[in-house]
Write a protein that holds these residues in place. Sequence first.
Motif, mmCIF file in Angstrom:
data_model
loop_
_atom_site.group_PDB
_atom_site.id
_atom_site.type_symbol
_atom_site.label_atom_id
_atom_site.label_comp_id
_atom_site.label_asym_id
_atom_site.label_seq_id
_atom_site.Cartn_x
_atom_site.Cartn_y
_atom_site.Cartn_z
ATOM 1 N N ASN A 151 20.366 27.505 -13.155
ATOM 2 C CA ASN A 151 18.947 27.665 -12.877
ATOM 3 C C ASN A 151 18.383 26.319 -12.439
ATOM 4 N N LYS A 152 18.179 26.194 -11.142
ATOM 5 C CA LYS A 152 17.706 24.936 -10.592
ATOM 6 C C LYS A 152 16.214 24.745 -10.884
ATOM 7 N N ASN A 153 15.918 23.686 -11.609
ATOM 8 C CA ASN A 153 14.527 23.346 -11.881
ATOM 9 C C ASN A 153 14.128 22.141 -11.042
ATOM 10 N N ILE A 154 12.946 22.181 -10.492
ATOM 11 C CA ILE A 154 12.443 21.080 -9.694
ATOM 12 C C ILE A 154 11.565 20.192 -10.569
ATOM 13 N N VAL A 155 11.926 18.916 -10.627
ATOM 14 C CA VAL A 155 11.156 17.940 -11.388
ATOM 15 C C VAL A 155 10.435 17.025 -10.402
ATOM 16 N N LYS A 156 9.121 16.988 -10.503
ATOM 17 C CA LYS A 156 8.325 16.106 -9.646
ATOM 18 C C LYS A 156 8.278 14.727 -10.301
ATOM 19 N N ALA A 157 9.217 13.867 -9.927
ATOM 20 C CA ALA A 157 9.323 12.544 -10.553
ATOM 21 C C ALA A 157 8.177 11.635 -10.140
ATOM 22 N N VAL A 158 7.793 11.701 -8.877
ATOM 23 C CA VAL A 158 6.638 10.974 -8.352
ATOM 24 C C VAL A 158 5.831 11.975 -7.544
ATOM 25 N N ASP A 159 4.584 12.166 -7.937
ATOM 26 C CA ASP A 159 3.808 13.296 -7.419
ATOM 27 C C ASP A 159 2.497 12.822 -6.788
ATOM 28 N N ASP A 160 2.526 12.617 -5.465
ATOM 29 C CA ASP A 160 1.322 12.276 -4.698
ATOM 30 C C ASP A 160 0.675 10.988 -5.202
ATOM 31 N N ASP A 201 4.414 -0.342 8.255
ATOM 32 C CA ASP A 201 4.891 0.921 7.708
ATOM 33 C C ASP A 201 6.417 0.866 7.644
ATOM 34 N N ILE A 202 6.942 0.758 6.412
ATOM 35 C CA ILE A 202 8.400 0.643 6.249
ATOM 36 C C ILE A 202 9.027 1.966 5.802
ATOM 37 N N SER A 203 8.251 3.032 5.834
ATOM 38 C CA SER A 203 8.699 4.318 5.296
ATOM 39 C C SER A 203 9.972 4.833 5.964
ATOM 40 N N ASN A 204 10.137 4.518 7.240
ATOM 41 C CA ASN A 204 11.291 5.027 7.981
ATOM 42 C C ASN A 204 12.199 3.915 8.496
ATOM 43 N N TYR A 205 12.098 2.734 7.885
ATOM 44 C CA TYR A 205 12.997 1.649 8.271
ATOM 45 C C TYR A 205 14.444 2.068 8.020
ATOM 46 N N ASP A 206 15.333 1.704 8.946
ATOM 47 C CA ASP A 206 16.746 1.992 8.744
ATOM 48 C C ASP A 206 17.386 0.897 7.893
ATOM 49 N N ARG A 242 0.859 -1.182 0.000
ATOM 50 C CA ARG A 242 0.000 0.000 0.000
ATOM 51 C C ARG A 242 0.898 1.237 0.000
ATOM 52 N N VAL A 243 0.702 2.073 -0.987
ATOM 53 C CA VAL A 243 1.483 3.308 -1.136
ATOM 54 C C VAL A 243 0.536 4.485 -0.963
ATOM 55 N N CYS A 244 0.902 5.409 -0.101
ATOM 56 C CA CYS A 244 0.025 6.534 0.222
ATOM 57 C C CYS A 244 0.746 7.866 -0.002
ATOM 58 N N ASN A 245 0.275 8.626 -0.960
ATOM 59 C CA ASN A 245 0.740 10.007 -1.194
ATOM 60 C C ASN A 245 2.254 10.105 -1.330
ATOM 61 N N LEU A 246 2.839 9.156 -2.063
ATOM 62 C CA LEU A 246 4.291 9.127 -2.222
ATOM 63 C C LEU A 246 4.754 10.267 -3.121
ATOM 64 N N TYR A 247 5.870 10.896 -2.714
ATOM 65 C CA TYR A 247 6.337 12.086 -3.428
ATOM 66 C C TYR A 247 7.867 12.068 -3.505
ATOM 67 N N LYS A 248 8.375 12.395 -4.684
ATOM 68 C CA LYS A 248 9.815 12.518 -4.859
ATOM 69 C C LYS A 248 10.111 13.568 -5.910
ATOM 70 N N GLY A 294 5.160 10.900 2.039
ATOM 71 C CA GLY A 294 4.285 9.766 1.813
ATOM 72 C C GLY A 294 4.661 8.548 2.643
ATOM 73 N N LYS A 295 3.861 7.507 2.519
ATOM 74 C CA LYS A 295 4.032 6.293 3.308
ATOM 75 C C LYS A 295 4.062 5.066 2.403
ATOM 76 N N ILE A 296 4.812 4.051 2.844
ATOM 77 C CA ILE A 296 4.879 2.769 2.149
ATOM 78 C C ILE A 296 4.587 1.680 3.176
ATOM 79 N N TYR A 297 3.575 0.880 2.887
ATOM 80 C CA TYR A 297 3.206 -0.219 3.775
ATOM 81 C C TYR A 297 3.440 -1.544 3.053
#
Length: 254
Positions: free
Chosen positions: A17-26, A71-76, A3-9, A63-66
């Motif tokens: 000129n730094k441009n921000i690219v939303k590779a994965v957007d919500d 919830d493994i989003s913050n696993y070391d 289960r992936v919830c609101n993942l963002y990168k 975002g979160k990854i289950y």
Amino acid sequence: MIRVCNLYKEFKSGIINKNIVKAVDDVSFEIKEGKTLGLVGESGCGKSTLSRLILRLIESDGGKIYFNERDISNYDFSQMRDLRKEMQIIFQHPDSALSPKKTIYGSLVEPLKIHKLYEKNKAREYISEYLSFVGLSEEILNRYPHQVSGGQIQRVALARVLLLNPKFIILDEPTSMLDVSVQAQVIQVLKKAQKQFNITYLFISHDIDLVKEVSDEVAVMLDGKIVETIEAKELYKSAKHAYTKELIENFNNF
């Protein structure tokens, strides 16, 4: 299973000129145990970035990854290392999947050693069983990658993953570098493995027809977003998003 919830990168491009690219957007989705979610979209839409985020090979910006309700989003690193054998990936390019300096046996025995599953007296027999499952003979074990075909290497890569008895496998364009007849063989092995071992797949491809064939549901990705998710059997007749319809039309006209 996943289960992936609101993942963002996002990534920054450019030196001055730094441009921000939303590779994965919500991005949000889920995959039920033993099922296949096909992820389809053009090159550069964020599919491969998403796969690496799910496996925590790169860090998300939100975002979160289950996995199996954990919830493994913050696993070391240590926690993820223990989880790696349950979550695996097969990459697109078979020619870079294995070390050219190791025999096929050396490449297959390595993950067993890493995950402390190696038993010296039983390893070769255990490996041979999985080679047989993917349609390869034991004699291939003493060869080097350059001595076997791309289709054989991709099946070796699958055997290497299956050795660990994973619950979830990401298939990132696993057949795109293979000719049509070999593609069909690899797909049949993937289906057989899923049925026998109850594996959950995320199948990534730009080939919408192939995705429809192998998936239970299809998610369509555009510019880092999932714009539509639909049952695979309904894909061609019930797609609603203009981009999905465009992919179907372009494929049918190809």
